[in-house]
Write a protein that holds these residues in place. Structure first.
Motif, PDB file in Angstrom:
ATOM      1  N   ILE A  33      55.247  15.547 119.671  1.00 54.74           N
ATOM      2  CA  ILE A  33      55.167  14.813 118.420  1.00 54.74           C
ATOM      3  C   ILE A  33      55.780  13.426 118.608  1.00 54.74           C
ATOM      4  O   ILE A  33      56.918  13.308 119.066  1.00 54.74           O
ATOM      5  N   LEU A  76      61.261  17.772 112.294  1.00 52.90           N
ATOM      6  CA  LEU A  76      60.024  17.950 113.061  1.00 52.90           C
ATOM      7  C   LEU A  76      60.240  18.783 114.323  1.00 52.90           C
ATOM      8  O   LEU A  76      59.299  19.407 114.830  1.00 52.90           O
ATOM      9  N   TYR A 108      58.898  22.234 115.277  1.00 54.30           N
ATOM     10  CA  TYR A 108      57.505  22.478 115.646  1.00 54.30           C
ATOM     11  C   TYR A 108      57.146  21.981 117.045  1.00 54.30           C
ATOM     12  O   TYR A 108      56.024  22.174 117.498  1.00 54.30           O
ATOM     13  N   ILE A 157      50.575  15.071 117.966  1.00 52.56           N
ATOM     14  CA  ILE A 157      50.684  14.650 116.567  1.00 52.56           C
ATOM     15  C   ILE A 157      51.433  13.315 116.509  1.00 52.56           C
ATOM     16  O   ILE A 157      52.409  13.107 117.236  1.00 52.56           O
ATOM     17  N   GLU A 167      55.249  21.468 107.223  1.00 56.31           N
ATOM     18  CA  GLU A 167      54.576  22.595 107.893  1.00 56.31           C
ATOM     19  C   GLU A 167      53.066  22.519 107.712  1.00 56.31           C
ATOM     20  O   GLU A 167      52.307  22.732 108.673  1.00 56.31           O
ATOM     21  N   ILE A 221      51.620  19.722 109.894  1.00 57.86           N
ATOM     22  CA  ILE A 221      51.603  20.088 111.315  1.00 57.86           C
ATOM     23  C   ILE A 221      50.443  21.027 111.611  1.00 57.86           C
ATOM     24  O   ILE A 221      49.762  20.910 112.652  1.00 57.86           O
ATOM     25  N   LYS A 222      50.166  21.913 110.666  1.00 57.50           N
ATOM     26  CA  LYS A 222      49.182  22.982 110.924  1.00 57.50           C
ATOM     27  C   LYS A 222      47.777  22.682 110.414  1.00 57.50           C
ATOM     28  O   LYS A 222      46.881  23.484 110.583  1.00 57.50           O
TER      29      LYS A 222
END
Length: 366
Positions: free
Chosen positions: A3, A27, A30, A108, A361, A364-365
């Motif tokens: 990230i 962050l 993740y 990301i 979340e 991110i997903k």
């Protein structure tokens, strides 16, 4: 998962550094988070030991830095040590480097928080900086913003078109203030704009205290933290010090103190900032992040209006139903309760904190 985070980090601003740190921590749940060491030349002047520009203001700044040189040297050292130790920085990169792909590939890309979308903050000629809109990220990359702020700026028609284009391919967008949400909803009617809390509020008090190894002491003091140094905050210092009978400690980097104070802390780094807030008996602040830490650390406080810049404090304190703590004029001081019912406030903060974590979340997903 890799990230990349782009934010304002290379400055001697407590809120900017600590929001960058808090975003990185959030962050990191993740994947591996790297803060892009983007060198925005206008912001980078903050880190010069002696600042100068060819103007009346620039000459005053030069004289101030020379008078303040001992404290400023310590301050810069503390900030640099904190960023080098805690932010997992990339190599130093300019806008040309980033646009040429020298950052490398990430899974990301995230931009935020702080006033990265306020051209007045990031440019000497009030121009939008596309890097803070992730203009360098590959077209196919996953991109989102967390708590990005426009501040109290209103986009011109030309800026509106530019912002529309820059945000068009974001997967998810969130901002820090309610009026920022409205501004972007008007520009991007087909996108959902989320309102989330500042990153410094994502980490609860217990986590801040643990990360910074806060040592609690029994010293009683009123802490003053001012950015614009308004006349109203100077009056507040006199009023509350007399009413409470406590000494005044000021985090204030200017050579001359903000008012009649007992301890002038000119060289606090991020660690010293957290310690002073954690141990204060009462806080007087006209800073947005000063209000954030007051609430998060469950401190009684007076939020002094910074006039047109107060929208950020108003947005936060309305969410928590304590906007009566904003003082707009001297007459407001008498009506302020010296205590805050955190049995009421903290559950509200936990709710919006959890909603903000849910946004991360989901982003991110997605």
């Amino acid at each position: 998962m890799k990230i990349a985070l782009v934010t304002i980090h290379n400055v001697t601003n407590y809120g900017a550094i600590l929001q960058a740190y808090a975003t990185k921590i959030a962050l990191s749940k993740y994947g591996e988070v790297t803060v892009v060491d983007y060198q925005n030349q206008y912001l980078n002047k903050n880190m010069h030991k002696v600042r100068f520009e060819a103007s009346v203001h620039g000459i005053k700044m030069l004289v101030h830095d020379l008078l303040n040189l001992l404290w400023r040297t310590r301050l810069l050292s503390r900030f640099k040590h904190f960023t080098d130790t805690n932010l997992n920085l990339t190599a130093t990169l300019g806008d040309k480097d980033l646009l040429e792909g020298k950052l490398g590939k990430f899974d990301i890309y995230v931009c935020g928080s702080d006033q990265i979308w306020n051209p007045v903050v990031v440019s000497p000629i009030d121009k939008i900086d596309p890097i803070f809109f992730l203009s360098f990220a590959p077209d196919e990359a996953k991109k989102f913003s967390y708590a990005s702020s426009i501040g109290h700026h209103y986009f011109t028609q030309e800026e509106k078109q530019q912002v529309q284009s820059l945000l068009d391919n974001f997967d998810m967008i969130s901002v820090r203030e309610s009026d920022g949400k409205k501004k972007l909803e008007e520009l991007l009617p087909d996108k959902k704009i989320f309102h989330v809390v500042d990153p410094t509020l994502i980490l609860p008090k217990k986590e801040w205290f643990s990360l910074f190894n806060v040592q609690q002491n029994n010293e009683k003091y009123i802490l003053v933290y001012s950015v614009p140094r308004t006349e109203l905050i100077k009056k507040a210092i006199g009023y509350f010090s007399q009413k409470m009978g406590l000494k005044i400690v000021a985090i204030d980097r200017m050579f001359f103190p903000i008012g009649k104070i007992d301890k002038h802390v000119r060289d606090a780094g991020p660690n010293e900032f957290i310690q002073l807030f954690a141990n204060a008996s009462f806080i007087i602040t006209d800073s947005f992040h000063g209000s954030c830490f007051s609430v998060n650390f469950e401190k009684p406080f007076a939020c002094i209006s910074a006039n047109k810049g107060a929208n950020r404090q108003e947005s936060l304190l309305r969410l928590l139903n304590i906007d009566n703590r904003i003082m707009y004029k001297e007459e407001d001081f008498e009506s302020l309760d010296l205590e805050v019912d955190y049995d009421e406030v903290t559950p509200k903060l936990e709710k919006i904190r959890n909603e903000s974590l849910s946004f991360i979340e989901a982003a991110i997903k997605v």
